[in-house]
Scaffold this active site. Structure first.
Site, PDB file in Angstrom:
ATOM      1  N   VAL A 232      11.997 -12.923 -17.857  1.00 55.75           N
ATOM      2  CA  VAL A 232      12.778 -11.686 -17.971  1.00 55.75           C
ATOM      3  C   VAL A 232      11.933 -10.421 -17.852  1.00 55.75           C
ATOM      4  CG1 VAL A 232      14.641 -12.698 -19.341  1.00 55.75           C
ATOM      5  CG2 VAL A 232      12.628 -11.748 -20.500  1.00 55.75           C
ATOM      6  N   TYR A 233      10.617 -10.510 -17.950  1.00 52.23           N
ATOM      7  CA  TYR A 233       9.791  -9.305 -17.876  1.00 52.23           C
ATOM      8  C   TYR A 233       9.864  -8.721 -16.468  1.00 52.23           C
ATOM      9  CZ  TYR A 233       7.679 -10.959 -22.269  1.00 52.23           C
ATOM     10  OH  TYR A 233       7.465 -11.403 -23.560  1.00 52.23           O
TER      11      TYR A 233
END
Length: 326
Positions: free
Chosen positions: A59-60
């Site tokens: 998700v980064y």
């Protein structure tokens, strides 16, 4: 650099882990993130300092962190010389199955992460949070299959309640599935609730402990002050404002600064030295958006705090509600 066994495994990791959340590309939620060109010197310098442990998540920057980290590690290091960790759980698309810890999402996510990282396997595949909608048996069996397929060497978990982690360990043992070998909890001088149950559980079960936010997202380094002054990162990081808001939080940050000034070192070194002195801690995960952040983290390995200094750092702590599990 110092190296330590990763919990009960034979894996050896540096006592400092570089967190790669800041690498990838600026987004509306993370305008302080570094693009690929400005990220690469941090990964190169970490390797030069002896750091072999790198933690990211799908998700980064919506996958860009994995891409940037993977390319840099391929350019600057041999794959066998580094330990790469990533995570699964968060929202990665608009569909109902683009999130969580279902078998479908886990098996899709590991393949996507490996493509972005440019590697055949990750050393540590972690569940980013607990999924209340998926049976833990389904999650654990999928993770076990990923290890059996050679796509991950070990599996780990992140912030959750100790009873949940104990349930997962018991369930894996009962079925003969791969066991979690690590826990990534929210833990620092300002938030120490993990000392009640999670850290004793990890010590008893020989689980590696790799805390996130060991510097309280910069509060322990002076990035946010009680008078309202703050850096761009602190100003735009809404998550920080949900975690550290109380007067006693700022009082502890001030105490860190006092101990640091007496020693003539940056506050980051004192806060990390306190954490590294705890035998249950394997390797704190530090973020870096300035090169001196890496230098400070490694320098903290050489600091030995006195009993009096530790007492001064700890005595202002007040209980907190659970923070960081969602």
């Amino acid at each position: 650099m110092e190296y330590v066994r990763f919990g009960a495994t034979g894996l050896k990791v540096s006592k400092i882990c570089l967190g790669c959340m800041s690498f990838g590309q600026p987004t509306e939620q993370r305008p302080w993130a570094l693009n690929e060109e400005t990220s690469r010197p941090f990964i190169r310098r970490a390797l030069e300092l002896g750091i072999n442990f790198f933690d990211t998540a799908n998700v980064y920057s919506n996958g860009m962190s994995e891409e940037v980290t993977g390319r840099a590690l391929r350019d600057f290091a041999s794959r066998d010389q580094v330990v790469i960790a990533t995570k699964v759980h968060g929202v990665m698309g608009p569909g109902p199955n683009d999130r969580g810890l279902s078998r479908k999402h886990i098996l899709s996510s590991i393949d996507a992460s490996l493509r972005r990282l440019g590697t055949d396997y990750v050393d540590l595949y972690q569940i980013h949070r607990w999924d209340y909608e998926t049976p833990i048996e389904e999650t654990l069996e999928a993770l076990h299959d990923i290890v059996r397929m050679g796509k991950a060497r070990y599996i780990g978990a992140s912030s959750m309640y100790a009873w949940q982690f104990a349930t997962a360990l018991y369930t894996a043992d009962r079925h003969g599935w791969t066991r979690f070998v690590s826990m990534q909890p929210h833990y620092n001088l300002i938030y120490r609730e993990e000392e009640r149950e999670m850290l004793p559980l990890c010590q008893d079960q020989k689980i590696a402990v790799i805390p996130w936010s060991p510097l309280a997202r910069g509060l322990l380094t002076g990035k946010r002050m009680r008078d309202g002054s703050e850096t761009e990162r602190a100003r735009t990081d809404g998550f920080t404002r949900r975690l550290y808001t109380r007067d006693d939080d700022f009082a502890i940050a001030t105490r860190v600064d006092e101990v640091a000034q007496a020693r003539g070192v940056p506050g980051a070194q004192v806060a990390l030295a306190w954490m590294l002195a705890r035998s249950v801690i394997t390797a704190p995960i530090i973020g870096a958006t300035k090169l001196h952040h890496l230098e400070d983290a490694v320098a903290a390995l050489s600091i030995r705090l006195s009993a009096e200094e530790i007492q001064r750092l700890e005595e202002l702590y007040q209980p907190h509600p659970v923070l960081g599990h969602s």
